[in-house]
Design a protein around this motif. Structure first.
Motif, PDB file in Angstrom:
ATOM      1  N   ALA A  14       0.817  -1.223   0.000  1.00  0.00           N
ATOM      2  CA  ALA A  14       0.000   0.000   0.000  1.00  0.00           C
ATOM      3  C   ALA A  14       0.846   1.266   0.000  1.00  0.00           C
ATOM      4  O   ALA A  14       0.331   2.353  -0.305  1.00  0.00           O
ATOM      5  N   LEU A  15       2.115   1.156   0.322  1.00  0.00           N
ATOM      6  CA  LEU A  15       2.969   2.329   0.451  1.00  0.00           C
ATOM      7  C   LEU A  15       2.965   3.231  -0.782  1.00  0.00           C
ATOM      8  O   LEU A  15       2.780   4.436  -0.642  1.00  0.00           O
ATOM      9  N   PRO A  16       3.139   2.704  -1.998  1.00  0.00           N
ATOM     10  CA  PRO A  16       3.156   3.613  -3.159  1.00  0.00           C
ATOM     11  C   PRO A  16       1.872   4.425  -3.315  1.00  0.00           C
ATOM     12  O   PRO A  16       1.926   5.620  -3.627  1.00  0.00           O
ATOM     13  N   GLU A  17       0.731   3.802  -3.072  1.00  0.00           N
ATOM     14  CA  GLU A  17      -0.545   4.521  -3.203  1.00  0.00           C
ATOM     15  C   GLU A  17      -0.672   5.610  -2.147  1.00  0.00           C
ATOM     16  O   GLU A  17      -1.086   6.737  -2.446  1.00  0.00           O
ATOM     17  N   VAL A  18      -0.313   5.294  -0.919  1.00  0.00           N
ATOM     18  CA  VAL A  18      -0.398   6.276   0.161  1.00  0.00           C
ATOM     19  C   VAL A  18       0.577   7.421  -0.103  1.00  0.00           C
ATOM     20  O   VAL A  18       0.215   8.596   0.012  1.00  0.00           O
ATOM     21  N   GLU A  19       1.795   7.073  -0.475  1.00  0.00           N
ATOM     22  CA  GLU A  19       2.800   8.100  -0.752  1.00  0.00           C
ATOM     23  C   GLU A  19       2.363   9.010  -1.899  1.00  0.00           C
ATOM     24  O   GLU A  19       2.483  10.231  -1.815  1.00  0.00           O
ATOM     25  N   SER A  20       1.813   8.426  -2.949  1.00  0.00           N
ATOM     26  CA  SER A  20       1.337   9.205  -4.088  1.00  0.00           C
ATOM     27  C   SER A  20       0.201  10.139  -3.674  1.00  0.00           C
ATOM     28  O   SER A  20       0.165  11.312  -4.067  1.00  0.00           O
ATOM     29  N   SER A  21      -0.706   9.637  -2.867  1.00  0.00           N
ATOM     30  CA  SER A  21      -1.831  10.441  -2.401  1.00  0.00           C
ATOM     31  C   SER A  21      -1.341  11.622  -1.566  1.00  0.00           C
ATOM     32  O   SER A  21      -1.827  12.746  -1.713  1.00  0.00           O
ATOM     33  N   LEU A  22      -0.362  11.384  -0.709  1.00  0.00           N
ATOM     34  CA  LEU A  22       0.195  12.465   0.109  1.00  0.00           C
ATOM     35  C   LEU A  22       0.893  13.506  -0.758  1.00  0.00           C
ATOM     36  O   LEU A  22       0.752  14.705  -0.545  1.00  0.00           O
ATOM     37  N   ARG A  23       1.642  13.034  -1.751  1.00  0.00           N
ATOM     38  CA  ARG A  23       2.347  13.961  -2.646  1.00  0.00           C
ATOM     39  C   ARG A  23       1.376  14.826  -3.454  1.00  0.00           C
ATOM     40  O   ARG A  23       1.700  15.942  -3.838  1.00  0.00           O
ATOM     41  N   LYS A  24       0.169  14.306  -3.702  1.00  0.00           N
ATOM     42  CA  LYS A  24      -0.850  15.070  -4.429  1.00  0.00           C
ATOM     43  C   LYS A  24      -1.537  16.089  -3.530  1.00  0.00           C
ATOM     44  O   LYS A  24      -2.393  16.839  -3.983  1.00  0.00           O
ATOM     45  N   GLY A  25      -1.180  16.094  -2.253  1.00  0.00           N
ATOM     46  CA  GLY A  25      -1.740  17.077  -1.340  1.00  0.00           C
ATOM     47  C   GLY A  25      -2.906  16.589  -0.506  1.00  0.00           C
ATOM     48  O   GLY A  25      -3.523  17.375   0.213  1.00  0.00           O
ATOM     49  N   ASN A  26      -3.225  15.313  -0.619  1.00  0.00           N
ATOM     50  CA  ASN A  26      -4.311  14.780   0.202  1.00  0.00           C
ATOM     51  C   ASN A  26      -3.867  14.683   1.656  1.00  0.00           C
ATOM     52  O   ASN A  26      -2.679  14.567   1.946  1.00  0.00           O
TER      53      ASN A  26
END
Length: 85
Positions: A14-26
């Protein structure tokens, strides 16, 4: 992220999805919710912590609650097993 601190493959995956979501500002709560790994109670607590500006304290409190819950369940399980012997 602390996802790598566990050897649980579900968290690592799940790390890549969570990291991507955080980088998008979520928010952290939104990003964790997208991972579908955390109970609603945990996500709600993170949301409250983010909104109140007290995320570290909220996470500490949740950690204490989860530890107590685990301790109680282990005590119960130990008694059930001991009773069966």
């Amino acid at each position: 992220l602390s996802f790598l601190a566990t050897s649980n493959p579900a968290y690592i995956a799940a790390l890549p999805e969570v990291e991507s979501s955080l980088r998008k500002g979520n928010s952290i709560s939104e990003s964790f919710q997208k991972a579908n790994l955390f109970p609603a109670r945990f996500i709600s607590g993170v949301t409250v912590g983010e909104e109140s500006g007290r995320l570290p304290e909220t996470l500490r409190h949740q950690g204490e609650e989860y530890e107590e819950d685990a301790r109680l369940r282990l005590t119960w399980l130990t008694r059930v097993v001991a009773y069966g012997i």
